[in-house]
Design a protein around this motif. Sequence first.
Motif, PDB file in Angstrom:
ATOM      1  N   LYS A  34       3.627   6.381 -10.713  1.00 34.63           N
ATOM      2  CA  LYS A  34       4.681   5.756  -9.903  1.00 34.63           C
ATOM      3  C   LYS A  34       5.584   6.761  -9.181  1.00 34.63           C
ATOM      4  O   LYS A  34       6.258   6.395  -8.212  1.00 34.63           O
ATOM      5  CB  LYS A  34       5.541   4.861 -10.787  1.00 34.63           C
ATOM      6  N   ALA A  37       5.359   7.322  -5.185  1.00 32.67           N
ATOM      7  CA  ALA A  37       5.874   6.194  -4.410  1.00 32.67           C
ATOM      8  C   ALA A  37       7.401   6.189  -4.406  1.00 32.67           C
ATOM      9  O   ALA A  37       8.025   5.919  -3.374  1.00 32.67           O
ATOM     10  CB  ALA A  37       5.336   4.887  -4.968  1.00 32.67           C
ATOM     11  N   ARG A  94       5.063   0.138  -1.228  1.00 28.84           N
ATOM     12  CA  ARG A  94       4.084  -0.641  -2.006  1.00 28.84           C
ATOM     13  C   ARG A  94       2.678  -0.070  -1.849  1.00 28.84           C
ATOM     14  O   ARG A  94       1.915  -0.012  -2.809  1.00 28.84           O
ATOM     15  CB  ARG A  94       4.098  -2.107  -1.576  1.00 28.84           C
ATOM     16  N   ARG A  95       2.335   0.367  -0.652  1.00 29.15           N
ATOM     17  CA  ARG A  95       1.008   0.945  -0.419  1.00 29.15           C
ATOM     18  C   ARG A  95       0.839   2.258  -1.185  1.00 29.15           C
ATOM     19  O   ARG A  95      -0.203   2.487  -1.801  1.00 29.15           O
ATOM     20  CB  ARG A  95       0.783   1.165   1.066  1.00 29.15           C
ATOM     21  N   VAL A  96       1.854   3.107  -1.170  1.00 32.43           N
ATOM     22  CA  VAL A  96       1.775   4.371  -1.908  1.00 32.43           C
ATOM     23  C   VAL A  96       1.739   4.097  -3.413  1.00 32.43           C
ATOM     24  O   VAL A  96       1.017   4.766  -4.164  1.00 32.43           O
ATOM     25  CB  VAL A  96       2.953   5.301  -1.532  1.00 32.43           C
ATOM     26  N   GLU A  98       0.458   1.393  -4.890  1.00 33.47           N
ATOM     27  CA  GLU A  98      -0.891   0.919  -5.203  1.00 33.47           C
ATOM     28  C   GLU A  98      -1.890   2.064  -5.224  1.00 33.47           C
ATOM     29  O   GLU A  98      -2.789   2.091  -6.060  1.00 33.47           O
ATOM     30  CB  GLU A  98      -1.336  -0.146  -4.199  1.00 33.47           C
ATOM     31  N   TRP A  99      -1.730   3.029  -4.320  1.00 35.54           N
ATOM     32  CA  TRP A  99      -2.594   4.196  -4.306  1.00 35.54           C
ATOM     33  C   TRP A  99      -2.457   4.984  -5.615  1.00 35.54           C
ATOM     34  O   TRP A  99      -3.449   5.402  -6.214  1.00 35.54           O
ATOM     35  CB  TRP A  99      -2.274   5.084  -3.106  1.00 35.54           C
ATOM     36  N   GLY A 100      -1.214   5.182  -6.052  1.00 39.24           N
ATOM     37  CA  GLY A 100      -0.982   5.900  -7.303  1.00 39.24           C
ATOM     38  C   GLY A 100      -1.532   5.156  -8.498  1.00 39.24           C
ATOM     39  O   GLY A 100      -2.095   5.757  -9.420  1.00 39.24           O
ATOM     40  N   LYS A 101      -1.390   3.832  -8.504  1.00 38.52           N
ATOM     41  CA  LYS A 101      -1.928   3.037  -9.607  1.00 38.52           C
ATOM     42  C   LYS A 101      -3.447   3.095  -9.634  1.00 38.52           C
ATOM     43  O   LYS A 101      -4.047   3.181 -10.701  1.00 38.52           O
ATOM     44  CB  LYS A 101      -1.450   1.594  -9.495  1.00 38.52           C
ATOM     45  N   GLN A 102      -4.075   3.042  -8.473  1.00 38.19           N
ATOM     46  CA  GLN A 102      -5.533   3.132  -8.426  1.00 38.19           C
ATOM     47  C   GLN A 102      -6.013   4.500  -8.887  1.00 38.19           C
ATOM     48  O   GLN A 102      -7.064   4.621  -9.520  1.00 38.19           O
ATOM     49  CB  GLN A 102      -6.039   2.859  -7.011  1.00 38.19           C
ATOM     50  N   ARG A 103      -5.258   5.519  -8.559  1.00 36.57           N
ATOM     51  CA  ARG A 103      -5.650   6.882  -8.905  1.00 36.57           C
ATOM     52  C   ARG A 103      -5.676   7.089 -10.414  1.00 36.57           C
ATOM     53  O   ARG A 103      -6.551   7.778 -10.942  1.00 36.57           O
ATOM     54  CB  ARG A 103      -4.676   7.849  -8.255  1.00 36.57           C
ATOM     55  N   TYR A 104      -4.725   6.500 -11.144  1.00 37.93           N
ATOM     56  CA  TYR A 104      -4.622   6.687 -12.582  1.00 37.93           C
ATOM     57  C   TYR A 104      -5.054   5.458 -13.382  1.00 37.93           C
ATOM     58  O   TYR A 104      -4.901   5.440 -14.606  1.00 37.93           O
ATOM     59  CB  TYR A 104      -3.180   7.047 -12.964  1.00 37.93           C
TER      60      TYR A 104
END
Length: 118
Positions: A34, A37, A94-96, A98-104
């Motif tokens: 998180k 973001a 929100r996009r950043v 989601e990117w961080g959540k997908q990464r980890y």
Amino acid sequence: MDTDKIYAERIASEYAPKDASKVVALRKLDARAKRPATVFGYAFGIVSSLLLGVGMCLSMGVMGDADSPALFALGVAVGVVGIAGAVVNYPLYRRVLEWGKQRYASDIVLLAQEISAS
């Protein structure tokens, strides 16, 4: 149910030495996912609000020549860019996020399943 016992156990657990448990690792992974973001959201929001403020100052004549129509137009343009930045800040955040959540996601899910199985 003995509330005194529950209270005493909770207080004792606060002072007990903490080891590097899986729950702590899970919290760190969650924060790591998180953090980008949050940093982006604050930085982009600050820049957008500063642009809006500079635009307002230029258009009201606080900065530069008060009678200059060119500075007024420039101020309106800079202010509109600042407003646009403020409007798109949350969707970009929100996009950043989601990117961080997908990464980890795989690491977090795997660690959470290990904790749940214990």
